[in-house]
Design a protein around this motif. Structure first.
Motif, mmCIF file in Angstrom:
data_model
loop_
_atom_site.group_PDB
_atom_site.id
_atom_site.type_symbol
_atom_site.label_atom_id
_atom_site.label_comp_id
_atom_site.label_asym_id
_atom_site.label_seq_id
_atom_site.Cartn_x
_atom_site.Cartn_y
_atom_site.Cartn_z
ATOM 1 N N ARG A 1 0.869 -1.176 0.000
ATOM 2 C CA ARG A 1 0.000 0.000 0.000
ATOM 3 C C ARG A 1 0.904 1.224 0.000
ATOM 4 O O ARG A 1 1.859 1.285 0.765
ATOM 5 C CB ARG A 1 -0.869 0.031 1.252
ATOM 6 C CG ARG A 1 -2.122 -0.814 1.165
ATOM 7 C CD ARG A 1 -2.995 -0.574 2.389
ATOM 8 N NE ARG A 1 -2.344 -0.998 3.615
ATOM 9 C CZ ARG A 1 -2.573 -0.466 4.810
ATOM 10 N NH1 ARG A 1 -3.409 0.556 4.928
ATOM 11 N NH2 ARG A 1 -1.970 -0.926 5.882
ATOM 12 N N VAL A 2 0.591 2.186 -0.827
ATOM 13 C CA VAL A 2 1.467 3.346 -0.989
ATOM 14 C C VAL A 2 0.712 4.622 -0.639
ATOM 15 O O VAL A 2 -0.400 4.850 -1.129
ATOM 16 C CB VAL A 2 2.017 3.436 -2.437
ATOM 17 C CG1 VAL A 2 2.992 4.597 -2.556
ATOM 18 C CG2 VAL A 2 2.691 2.134 -2.834
ATOM 19 N N GLU A 3 1.342 5.442 0.202
ATOM 20 C CA GLU A 3 0.845 6.790 0.486
ATOM 21 C C GLU A 3 1.816 7.780 -0.162
ATOM 22 O O GLU A 3 2.894 8.039 0.388
ATOM 23 C CB GLU A 3 0.777 7.033 1.990
ATOM 24 C CG GLU A 3 -0.222 6.131 2.716
ATOM 25 C CD GLU A 3 -0.213 6.360 4.211
ATOM 26 O OE1 GLU A 3 -1.201 5.993 4.865
ATOM 27 O OE2 GLU A 3 0.791 6.905 4.732
ATOM 28 N N PRO A 4 1.512 8.314 -1.347
ATOM 29 C CA PRO A 4 2.470 9.153 -2.076
ATOM 30 C C PRO A 4 2.394 10.619 -1.657
ATOM 31 O O PRO A 4 1.306 11.167 -1.437
ATOM 32 C CB PRO A 4 2.041 8.975 -3.531
ATOM 33 C CG PRO A 4 0.577 8.681 -3.459
ATOM 34 C CD PRO A 4 0.318 7.998 -2.143
ATOM 35 N N PHE A 5 3.555 11.261 -1.568
ATOM 36 C CA PHE A 5 3.645 12.694 -1.260
ATOM 37 C C PHE A 5 4.745 13.322 -2.109
ATOM 38 O O PHE A 5 5.846 12.785 -2.195
ATOM 39 C CB PHE A 5 3.980 12.927 0.217
ATOM 40 C CG PHE A 5 2.828 12.662 1.152
ATOM 41 C CD1 PHE A 5 1.987 13.694 1.550
ATOM 42 C CD2 PHE A 5 2.603 11.383 1.630
ATOM 43 C CE1 PHE A 5 0.928 13.455 2.412
ATOM 44 C CE2 PHE A 5 1.548 11.126 2.481
ATOM 45 C CZ PHE A 5 0.704 12.167 2.885
ATOM 46 N N ALA A 6 4.426 14.478 -2.714
ATOM 47 C CA ALA A 6 5.446 15.251 -3.407
ATOM 48 C C ALA A 6 6.072 16.293 -2.495
ATOM 49 O O ALA A 6 7.191 16.750 -2.737
ATOM 50 C CB ALA A 6 4.834 15.929 -4.644
ATOM 51 N N ASP A 7 5.374 16.660 -1.432
ATOM 52 C CA ASP A 7 5.839 17.674 -0.494
ATOM 53 C C ASP A 7 6.281 16.995 0.806
ATOM 54 O O ASP A 7 5.452 16.415 1.527
ATOM 55 C CB ASP A 7 4.708 18.663 -0.201
ATOM 56 C CG ASP A 7 5.128 19.769 0.770
ATOM 57 O OD1 ASP A 7 6.265 19.721 1.282
ATOM 58 O OD2 ASP A 7 4.300 20.663 1.042
ATOM 59 N N PRO A 8 7.568 17.018 1.147
ATOM 60 C CA PRO A 8 8.031 16.312 2.353
ATOM 61 C C PRO A 8 7.431 16.864 3.640
ATOM 62 O O PRO A 8 7.230 16.113 4.602
ATOM 63 C CB PRO A 8 9.547 16.496 2.312
ATOM 64 C CG PRO A 8 9.787 17.644 1.394
ATOM 65 C CD PRO A 8 8.677 17.638 0.415
ATOM 66 N N ARG A 9 7.123 18.156 3.677
ATOM 67 C CA ARG A 9 6.533 18.713 4.900
ATOM 68 C C ARG A 9 5.111 18.190 5.100
ATOM 69 O O ARG A 9 4.702 17.875 6.225
ATOM 70 C CB ARG A 9 6.554 20.244 4.864
ATOM 71 C CG ARG A 9 7.967 20.811 4.925
ATOM 72 C CD ARG A 9 7.989 22.284 5.245
ATOM 73 N NE ARG A 9 9.351 22.789 5.295
ATOM 74 C CZ ARG A 9 10.142 22.691 6.366
ATOM 75 N NH1 ARG A 9 9.680 22.096 7.471
ATOM 76 N NH2 ARG A 9 11.375 23.160 6.329
ATOM 77 N N ALA A 10 4.361 18.086 4.029
ATOM 78 C CA ALA A 10 3.015 17.509 4.130
ATOM 79 C C ALA A 10 3.083 16.040 4.540
ATOM 80 O O ALA A 10 2.203 15.531 5.239
ATOM 81 C CB ALA A 10 2.279 17.660 2.804
ATOM 82 N N ALA A 11 4.154 15.362 4.121
ATOM 83 C CA ALA A 11 4.294 13.937 4.445
ATOM 84 C C ALA A 11 4.530 13.695 5.921
ATOM 85 O O ALA A 11 4.359 12.567 6.404
ATOM 86 C CB ALA A 11 5.440 13.334 3.624
ATOM 87 N N LEU A 12 4.940 14.718 6.671
ATOM 88 C CA LEU A 12 5.195 14.536 8.104
ATOM 89 C C LEU A 12 3.916 14.299 8.896
ATOM 90 O O LEU A 12 3.956 13.721 9.985
ATOM 91 C CB LEU A 12 5.904 15.769 8.669
ATOM 92 C CG LEU A 12 7.364 15.963 8.259
ATOM 93 C CD1 LEU A 12 7.841 17.346 8.674
ATOM 94 C CD2 LEU A 12 8.233 14.883 8.897
ATOM 95 N N GLU A 13 2.782 14.723 8.353
ATOM 96 C CA GLU A 13 1.529 14.602 9.086
ATOM 97 C C GLU A 13 1.176 13.138 9.330
ATOM 98 O O GLU A 13 1.154 12.326 8.400
ATOM 99 C CB GLU A 13 0.396 15.285 8.303
ATOM 100 C CG GLU A 13 -0.923 15.288 9.055
ATOM 101 C CD GLU A 13 -2.021 16.021 8.292
ATOM 102 O OE1 GLU A 13 -3.183 15.919 8.719
ATOM 103 O OE2 GLU A 13 -1.696 16.686 7.281
ATOM 104 N N GLY A 14 0.901 12.799 10.571
ATOM 105 C CA GLY A 14 0.494 11.430 10.914
ATOM 106 C C GLY A 14 1.632 10.466 11.130
ATOM 107 O O GLY A 14 1.392 9.297 11.450
#
Length: 455
Positions: free
Chosen positions: A42-55
């Motif tokens: 299962r993949v949770e993709p993010f282009a923005d590393p700061r947004a990826a920090l959530e959770g």
């Protein structure tokens, strides 16, 4: 930029290993999404590393795969931030050749691994599977410690579980308990039939009245009347009540009625059919009003047809039947059930709570549990005492050989593929990338039936 949609057939099931993927290049991000989903993640993709920090924190059940060269917040700084939140969260960094010295420094600072680009798909998926397995152990041990801090539940945990069979069973228990109906509880040895009987009594209108169990296989014909009706008692002492009298206005549970001696079947039927009993030494008959529960491993109708059970006893007991699933039919409940039983065992025995290990997880996932809950409880007690056998071992403390470990791991992977595919052999073959003949040869070798995993 939102990554392109992946075709539905490439999306893994919701309980597949979870990866949070971070890359600011939209084309590379889209390619990685599709590749990882095809590999079963299962993949949770993010282009923005700061947004990826959530959770991302101590409760996050997956791992992080991040590119290093990103504007605003690079992979190394991301790893440092995540290490501050949870040092046990695996972070794998994808680096260029010029970043290797910095990646080595990141490893020393707590990064799980780094891979140099371009990375082969097999190398990447192998690293991710190792990381997700390690993360699962961390989450499992944290759940164990949290469970140990909580007060144990008052009810028997063997009836807990989120699997469909257990949800159905609990709903049926709730309906039948309040109805006060007499119930025949069916299920294999060790599946928890006694716990179901106790729940039917505890949750019903007679909960404040006695719950009396009769273990039918152990009844002695020579002492049957004394056990059931009581005895006058020794000189100078009062009369000893029998089990029927003690169960008056309460619940009588006939455990293992299918193994009641033939000579006792008509005698028991006569007693439970009567509205009163006459105990030895009593001055008058005593009324008998009780709710009857019984349990059996076998089909009582077939036993009556074969002459092994009195037909009238079968008719008396078979009004409402409730089936208890074997442990193999509720495999998804095993981790939580094992945790609760382990915590309860260690708490009662004053034992330190052991760490969950790869060997224990392999046993839970790969073993067939023919002895059901009884066998699981024995495994829990052995684990609590540090005596649990390793997968492939002989149970006598002898460490398993490499061949045994490899075979156990292979069987575990096949069972997991079948479970994720709901018993669909073709989908499991595709997931494992095995040809049909090889797949079925392995099923035969490990004694695995695809039908056992179908919903």
């Amino acid at each position: 930029m939102t990554p392109p949609e992946t075709p539905p057939e490439t999306r893994p099931e919701t309980d597949a290993p979870l990866v949070r993927l971070i890359d600011d290049d939209p084309d590379l991000l889209a390619a990685q999404i599709q590749s990882l989903r095809r590999a079963g993640f299962r993949v949770e993709p993010f282009a923005d590393p700061r947004a990826a920090l959530e959770g991302l924190g101590p409760d996050y059940p997956g791992v992080v795969l991040s590119d290093v060269r990103m504007p605003g917040l690079d992979g190394f700084e991301l790893q440092r931030l995540l290490a501050g939140r949870d040092p046990d969260l695996p972070v794998i960094l994808l680096t260029g050749h010029g970043d290797v010295p910095m990646a080595v420094a990141a490893l020393k600072a707590g990064a799980w691994d780094f891979l140099t680009k371009p990375v082969a798909r097999d190398e990447l998926t192998a690293a991710l599977r190792r990381a997700t397995a390690a993360r699962a152990l961390v989450i499992e041990n944290r759940a164990l410690r949290q469970l140990a801090r909580e007060a144990p539940p008052p009810a028997d945990p063997v009836l807990d579980g989120d699997s469909a069979p257990m949800r159905h069973l609990r709903a049926a228990i709730g309906r039948l308990a309040e109805s006060g109906a007499e119930v025949l509880i069916l299920g294999p040895a060790g599946s928890g039939k006694s716990a179901v009987a106790e729940a039917l009594h505890r949750d019903g209108p007679l909960r404040a009245r006695p719950f009396v169990t009769i273990d039918c296989p152990t009844l002695d014909p020579a002492r049957f009347e004394a056990e059931m009706l009581g005895s006058p008692g020794a000189a100078g002492q009062g009369r000893v009540q029998g089990r029927l009298e003690r169960a008056h206005r309460g619940t009588l549970y006939l455990s293992g009625i299918d193994r009641l001696a033939p000579v006792l079947q008509p005698r028991l039927l006569a007693l439970i059919e009567a509205s009163e009993i006459w105990p030895p030494g009593a001055a008058a008959a005593r009324p008998l009003d009780l709710r009857l529960l019984a349990s059996s491993r076998e089909d009582l109708g077939r036993m009556a047809e074969e002459g092994r059970l009195l037909p009238d006893l079968h008719y008396r007991l078979s009004g409402v039947a409730l089936s208890v699933p074997p442990l193999a039919a509720r495999r998804e409940d095993l981790p939580a059930l094992f945790r609760r039983l382990l915590v309860d065992t260690c708490t009662r025995g004053g034992l330190p709570l052991p760490q969950m290990t790869v060997a224990v997880r392999a046993r839970l996932a790969g073993h067939g549990w023919p002895g059901n809950l009884r066998e699981l409880r024995q495994f829990v007690e052995a684990t609590a005492l540090g005596l649990a056998p390793l997968p492939g071992g002989d149970g006598d403390g002898t460490p398993p050989g490499l061949g045994d470990l490899v075979a156990d791991y292979e069987a575990e992977l096949i069972r997991e593929a079948l479970r994720l595919s709901s018993g669909n052999a073709s989908r499991a073959m595709e997931r494992l990338k095995l040809p049909r003949k090889t797949f079925y040869d392995k099923l035969t070798r490990h004694g695995i039936r695809a039908a056992d995993f179908r919903d």
